[in-house]
Design an enzyme around this catalytic site. Sequence first.
Site, PDB file in Angstrom:
ATOM      1  N   LYS A  13      52.822  26.814   6.332  1.00  0.00           N
ATOM      2  CA  LYS A  13      52.112  25.529   6.417  1.00  0.00           C
ATOM      3  C   LYS A  13      52.364  24.826   7.749  1.00  0.00           C
ATOM      4  O   LYS A  13      51.441  24.332   8.380  1.00  0.00           O
ATOM      5  CB  LYS A  13      52.542  24.582   5.296  1.00  0.00           C
ATOM      6  CG  LYS A  13      52.128  25.004   3.914  1.00  0.00           C
ATOM      7  CD  LYS A  13      52.381  23.909   2.897  1.00  0.00           C
ATOM      8  CE  LYS A  13      53.842  23.532   2.756  1.00  0.00           C
ATOM      9  NZ  LYS A  13      54.676  24.571   2.135  1.00  0.00           N
ATOM     10  N   ARG A  88      53.515  16.951  -3.658  1.00  0.00           N
ATOM     11  CA  ARG A  88      54.221  18.110  -4.223  1.00  0.00           C
ATOM     12  C   ARG A  88      54.272  18.055  -5.744  1.00  0.00           C
ATOM     13  O   ARG A  88      54.780  18.985  -6.358  1.00  0.00           O
ATOM     14  CB  ARG A  88      55.657  18.112  -3.695  1.00  0.00           C
ATOM     15  CG  ARG A  88      55.986  19.273  -2.769  1.00  0.00           C
ATOM     16  CD  ARG A  88      57.453  19.126  -2.407  1.00  0.00           C
ATOM     17  NE  ARG A  88      57.997  20.268  -1.731  1.00  0.00           N
ATOM     18  CZ  ARG A  88      57.953  20.460  -0.424  1.00  0.00           C
ATOM     19  NH1 ARG A  88      57.334  19.596   0.353  1.00  0.00           N
ATOM     20  NH2 ARG A  88      58.529  21.515   0.105  1.00  0.00           N
ATOM     21  N   ARG A 127      63.893  33.451   8.008  1.00  0.00           N
ATOM     22  CA  ARG A 127      63.937  32.165   8.691  1.00  0.00           C
ATOM     23  C   ARG A 127      65.354  31.582   8.669  1.00  0.00           C
ATOM     24  O   ARG A 127      65.818  31.019   9.652  1.00  0.00           O
ATOM     25  CB  ARG A 127      62.949  31.199   8.019  1.00  0.00           C
ATOM     26  CG  ARG A 127      62.823  29.879   8.714  1.00  0.00           C
ATOM     27  CD  ARG A 127      61.607  29.110   8.229  1.00  0.00           C
ATOM     28  NE  ARG A 127      61.736  28.655   6.856  1.00  0.00           N
ATOM     29  CZ  ARG A 127      60.783  28.006   6.191  1.00  0.00           C
ATOM     30  NH1 ARG A 127      59.623  27.764   6.749  1.00  0.00           N
ATOM     31  NH2 ARG A 127      60.983  27.606   4.942  1.00  0.00           N
ATOM     32  N   ARG A 135      69.137  26.660   4.339  1.00  0.00           N
ATOM     33  CA  ARG A 135      67.919  26.511   3.566  1.00  0.00           C
ATOM     34  C   ARG A 135      67.547  27.784   2.839  1.00  0.00           C
ATOM     35  O   ARG A 135      66.755  27.760   1.916  1.00  0.00           O
ATOM     36  CB  ARG A 135      66.768  26.083   4.475  1.00  0.00           C
ATOM     37  CG  ARG A 135      66.967  24.715   5.043  1.00  0.00           C
ATOM     38  CD  ARG A 135      65.964  24.447   6.134  1.00  0.00           C
ATOM     39  NE  ARG A 135      64.653  24.133   5.603  1.00  0.00           N
ATOM     40  CZ  ARG A 135      63.533  24.257   6.294  1.00  0.00           C
ATOM     41  NH1 ARG A 135      63.564  24.703   7.513  1.00  0.00           N
ATOM     42  NH2 ARG A 135      62.395  23.936   5.761  1.00  0.00           N
ATOM     43  N   ARG A 144      63.663  26.545  -5.056  1.00  0.00           N
ATOM     44  CA  ARG A 144      62.464  26.040  -4.383  1.00  0.00           C
ATOM     45  C   ARG A 144      61.194  26.735  -4.872  1.00  0.00           C
ATOM     46  O   ARG A 144      60.161  26.106  -5.036  1.00  0.00           O
ATOM     47  CB  ARG A 144      62.620  26.177  -2.858  1.00  0.00           C
ATOM     48  CG  ARG A 144      63.641  25.171  -2.335  1.00  0.00           C
ATOM     49  CD  ARG A 144      63.521  24.924  -0.861  1.00  0.00           C
ATOM     50  NE  ARG A 144      63.857  26.091  -0.070  1.00  0.00           N
ATOM     51  CZ  ARG A 144      63.326  26.362   1.110  1.00  0.00           C
ATOM     52  NH1 ARG A 144      62.427  25.564   1.623  1.00  0.00           N
ATOM     53  NH2 ARG A 144      63.698  27.423   1.770  1.00  0.00           N
TER      54      ARG A 144
HETATM   55  P1  ADP Z   1      59.842  23.930   2.951  1.00  0.00           P
HETATM   56  O1  ADP Z   1      61.066  24.241   3.741  1.00  0.00           O
HETATM   57  O2  ADP Z   1      59.901  24.421   1.546  1.00  0.00           O
HETATM   58  O3  ADP Z   1      58.537  24.226   3.626  1.00  0.00           O
HETATM   59  P2  ADP Z   1      59.699  21.081   3.493  1.00  0.00           P
HETATM   60  O4  ADP Z   1      60.208  21.178   4.860  1.00  0.00           O
HETATM   61  O5  ADP Z   1      58.286  20.627   3.281  1.00  0.00           O
HETATM   62  O6  ADP Z   1      59.884  22.416   2.656  1.00  0.00           O
HETATM   63  O7  ADP Z   1      60.644  20.123   2.616  1.00  0.00           O
HETATM   64  C1  ADP Z   1      62.028  20.349   2.505  1.00  0.00           C
HETATM   65  C2  ADP Z   1      62.593  19.635   1.281  1.00  0.00           C
HETATM   66  O8  ADP Z   1      62.299  18.223   1.357  1.00  0.00           O
HETATM   67  C3  ADP Z   1      61.984  20.054  -0.060  1.00  0.00           C
HETATM   68  O9  ADP Z   1      62.583  21.214  -0.580  1.00  0.00           O
HETATM   69  C4  ADP Z   1      62.244  18.820  -0.915  1.00  0.00           C
HETATM   70  O10 ADP Z   1      63.588  18.751  -1.359  1.00  0.00           O
HETATM   71  C5  ADP Z   1      62.032  17.692   0.065  1.00  0.00           C
HETATM   72  N1  ADP Z   1      60.629  17.201   0.042  1.00  0.00           N
HETATM   73  C6  ADP Z   1      59.720  17.295   1.056  1.00  0.00           C
HETATM   74  N2  ADP Z   1      58.543  16.760   0.693  1.00  0.00           N
HETATM   75  C7  ADP Z   1      58.704  16.315  -0.586  1.00  0.00           C
HETATM   76  C8  ADP Z   1      57.857  15.679  -1.529  1.00  0.00           C
HETATM   77  N3  ADP Z   1      56.577  15.403  -1.228  1.00  0.00           N
HETATM   78  N4  ADP Z   1      58.372  15.371  -2.737  1.00  0.00           N
HETATM   79  C9  ADP Z   1      59.636  15.644  -3.045  1.00  0.00           C
HETATM   80  N5  ADP Z   1      60.493  16.245  -2.221  1.00  0.00           N
HETATM   81  C10 ADP Z   1      60.048  16.584  -0.999  1.00  0.00           C
END
Ligand code: ADP
Length: 191
Positions: A13, A88, A127, A135, A144
């Site tokens: 994304k 989300r 990653r 992460r 996740r």
């Molecule tokens: P990823 O690494 O899964 O692509 P992001 O960078 O978008 O995820 O987000 C990292 C973390 O931030 C998520 O796992 C969650 O804990 C929190 N987070 C981000 N956006 C949201 C949201 N809209 N609602 C709830 N938690 C969120």
Amino acid sequence: MRLILLGPPGAGKGTQAQRLVEKYGIVQLSTGDMLRAAAAEGTPVGVRAKSIMDRGELVPDDVMIEIIAERIGHSDTVHGFILDGFPRTVAQAEALDELLDARDLGLDAIIEITVDEAELIERIAGRAKETGGTRGDDKSTATRLEVYRKQTAPVAEHYRQKGVLVTVDGMGSVDDVARLIDEQLEALVEA
Ligand code: ADP
């Protein structure tokens, strides 16, 4: 242009969002980036969010909705935005519908990027190795993906029912996925 990018962790994304930002001159609103910045600054929200993020769980809806409500009021969003990581949950999607309705703003497209789970696990592990971060540890990765399946996948259904969802296959290369997104967006603009 106002867009939402939906897809599981590891779907690419962020990469696609950055490209669309340049192509359309819009801003990327990544809630993950906002929360990581808040955590790095040590704000109360950031400190609370940090441990939730590390576990792979979701920050509470009311916190996220407040952050987005404030952010989409900024003047840099006049040409549009691309939401990456929000909504989300269905509750977040409903709150966003209300926020946008109140401002008389519509969404041009909700783009869902789909990727097999086995491929996602590999990408996330890769990653984590690159960034040396936490992460990608197995437990938080599993959490996740499960959170995505249970809480975020229904968001795509929310938009499918409203008729504004486009789905692209995210298994190809970055360029392949970019081409699929562009084709779908162009078809929408022409329609
Ligand atoms: P990823 O690494 O899964 O692509 P992001 O960078 O978008 O995820 O987000 C990292 C973390 O931030 C998520 O796992 C969650 O804990 C929190 N987070 C981000 N956006 C949201 C949201 N809209 N609602 C709830 N938690 C969120």
